[in-house]
Design an enzyme around this catalytic site. Structure first.
Site, short mmCIF file in Angstrom:
data_model
loop_
_atom_site.label_atom_id
_atom_site.label_comp_id
_atom_site.label_asym_id
_atom_site.label_seq_id
_atom_site.Cartn_x
_atom_site.Cartn_y
_atom_site.Cartn_z
N LYS A 67 16.02 -20.89 -34.40
CA LYS A 67 15.31 -20.00 -33.22
C LYS A 67 13.76 -20.27 -33.06
CE LYS A 67 14.02 -15.38 -33.53
NZ LYS A 67 14.18 -14.12 -33.63
N ASN A 159 4.53 8.37 -34.45
CA ASN A 159 3.99 7.02 -33.91
C ASN A 159 2.45 7.05 -33.76
OD1 ASN A 159 4.63 4.38 -33.08
ND2 ASN A 159 3.73 4.91 -31.24
P1 NAD Z 1 5.90 -3.05 -29.71
O1 NAD Z 1 4.66 -3.67 -29.43
O2 NAD Z 1 6.98 -2.80 -28.78
O3 NAD Z 1 5.62 -1.77 -30.45
C1 NAD Z 1 4.79 -1.52 -31.59
C2 NAD Z 1 4.76 -0.43 -32.36
O4 NAD Z 1 3.66 -0.62 -33.45
C3 NAD Z 1 4.50 0.77 -31.51
O5 NAD Z 1 5.23 1.99 -32.15
C4 NAD Z 1 3.15 0.97 -31.67
O6 NAD Z 1 2.74 2.26 -31.63
C5 NAD Z 1 2.78 0.39 -33.07
N1 NAD Z 1 1.60 -0.02 -33.28
C6 NAD Z 1 0.85 -1.18 -32.54
N2 NAD Z 1 -0.30 -1.46 -33.14
C7 NAD Z 1 -0.57 -0.73 -34.24
C8 NAD Z 1 -1.30 -0.68 -35.17
N3 NAD Z 1 -2.58 -1.34 -34.96
N4 NAD Z 1 -1.41 -0.02 -36.51
C9 NAD Z 1 -0.18 0.82 -36.29
N5 NAD Z 1 0.84 0.74 -35.27
C10 NAD Z 1 0.67 0.13 -34.51
O7 NAD Z 1 6.69 -3.91 -30.88
P2 NAD Z 1 8.15 -4.21 -31.34
O8 NAD Z 1 8.84 -5.26 -30.39
O9 NAD Z 1 8.46 -2.69 -31.38
O10 NAD Z 1 7.89 -4.51 -32.75
C11 NAD Z 1 7.47 -3.71 -33.81
C12 NAD Z 1 7.38 -4.44 -35.06
O11 NAD Z 1 8.66 -5.04 -35.57
C13 NAD Z 1 6.22 -5.76 -34.85
O12 NAD Z 1 5.42 -5.72 -36.09
C14 NAD Z 1 7.40 -6.99 -34.89
O13 NAD Z 1 6.66 -7.93 -35.38
C15 NAD Z 1 8.24 -6.41 -35.91
N6 NAD Z 1 9.39 -7.33 -35.98
C16 NAD Z 1 10.22 -7.24 -37.13
C17 NAD Z 1 11.35 -8.00 -37.13
C18 NAD Z 1 12.09 -8.18 -38.32
O14 NAD Z 1 13.13 -8.78 -38.48
N7 NAD Z 1 11.55 -7.68 -39.75
C19 NAD Z 1 11.97 -8.35 -35.83
C20 NAD Z 1 11.35 -8.13 -34.66
C21 NAD Z 1 10.27 -7.34 -34.73
#
Ligand code: NAD
Length: 321
Positions: A67, A159
């Site tokens: 990917k 959140n």
């Molecule tokens: P998004 O940008 O749509 O949402 C971000 C979320 O994190 C929201 O709830 C926001 O309020 C919160 N947030 C933003 N900045 C913050 C901060 N400084 N401190 C605390 N909370 C904060 O992102 P998303 O697409 O929903 O992704 C969320 C997370 O999941 C990201 O960190 C992303 O990298 C991670 N992710 C992990 C996987 C995995 O396989 N584990 C896969 C995809 C995404």
């Protein structure tokens, strides 16, 4: 070879297909039948973008590929998703390119499938309240997938940006679950299962807020420095993960490991539970924690299914190479 667009992916593959594919590949990883290659992730010095690739080979499922993609922070202003990715699948017998598959929807689907596999195998059977920490793009996918694993009655959510919660509340309502925005003390006190899915760099939930018997899936921490929960929680919990090497280096466990609160040997690949080599939850009071770091093999697994289903449905675009 075939091309499967984002739109076609959304038409052909759903949550159950993703669950089955991710569960199978976690099992294959634990048996040593599937392995991830080292991850590449670089700041490219253009458009503030982070770009990289995750790749691997599943000998059992015969998925070979990568990917490729990353994070472009300026995309929102262009009406595009900040995270962009594409999956490349190769024929493991010949090395020929087999398929190009849109990876954005699949990333959300496979990430939700991972926490949902963890809930299916580790949460108490009588879990009634689902706690959501996070309300961004991934959270709706997480909520829908988790809701199918237990007979939940209610969602409690918190959140850091509360204005994002009503949208998640709409998803809960659509699937017939009561929804309440709460503070973190109440969330920990009520929730039997918690999913954290934020971009946090500091603990949002403390060990003292988590009640005995909780299953918590930490899904947001996928990079060095990110953090969603108190490292003491990992010491108090029985810790499972998709891949131990990622868990200790860039997953939620990185902090507890760095502070010497747990050791690598304390972390169990969830594939061992799937393969019945580990009993999983051992009592109703045990706290179980799944560190879902996100591995390339998950992407290959769901992309393979999407490619097969699109080819069968005749909706993939065929291209001669
Ligand atoms: P998004 O940008 O749509 O949402 C971000 C979320 O994190 C929201 O709830 C926001 O309020 C919160 N947030 C933003 N900045 C913050 C901060 N400084 N401190 C605390 N909370 C904060 O992102 P998303 O697409 O929903 O992704 C969320 C997370 O999941 C990201 O960190 C992303 O990298 C991670 N992710 C992990 C996987 C995995 O396989 N584990 C896969 C995809 C995404």
């Amino acid at each position: 070879m075939i091309i499967v667009s984002e739109e076609i992916c959304q038409q052909v593959i759903g949550r159950q297909d993703a669950f089955d594919a991710v569960e199978a590949v976690f099992g294959a990883m634990a048996k040593g039948d599937a392995y991830n290659f080292p991850v590449i992730r670089e700041a490219i010095g253009h458009a503030d973008a982070l770009y990289g690739f995750k790749s691997g080979f599943d000998r059992a499922g015969l998925a070979l590929g990568l990917k490729s993609g990353g994070y472009w922070p300026g995309n929102a202003d262009k009406g595009l998703t900040n995270h962009q990715s594409t999956v490349f699948l190769f024929d493991p017998d010949t090395g020929k390119l087999k398929a190009l598959v849109g990876g954005n929807y699949l990333t959300a689907l496979r990430t939700a499938a991972a926490s949902s596999v963890s809930i299916a195998h580790l949460a108490r059977k009588d879990a009634k309240v689902l706690g959501m920490v996070g309300a961004g793009h991934q959270s709706a996918f997480q909520l829908r997938a988790a809701a199918e694993q237990r007979d939940f009655e209610k969602v409690v959510a918190w959140n850091p940006h509360p204005e994002m919660l009503p949208k998640l509340g709409e998803v809960a309502t659509q699937i017939g679950l009561e929804f309440e925005a709460v503070d973190r003390d109440q969330l920990g006190a009520e929730a039997d299962v918690i999913i954290t899915i934020t971009s946090a760099f500091e603990p949002l939930m403390m060990a003292s807020q988590i009640k005995p018997g909780t299953h918590i899936a930490c899904m947001g921490t996928d990079t060095v420095g990110k953090q969603e929960v108190d490292p003491a929680l990992l010491a108090a919990a029985t810790v499972f993960t998709d891949e131990v090497a990622q868990s200790i280096s860039l997953g939620e466990a990185q902090h507890a490991i760095a502070q010497g609160l747990i050791a690598e040997a304390d972390i169990t690949p969830i594939g061992n539970v799937i393969n019945s080599a580990h009993p999983g939850r051992s009592s109703a009071d045990e706290i179980t924690l799944f560190d879902g770091t996100g591995v390339g093999l998950q992407d290959l697994a769901v992309a393979s299914v999407a490619a097969d289903l699109a080819a069968k449905a005749g909706t993939a675009t065929r291209v001669a190479l």
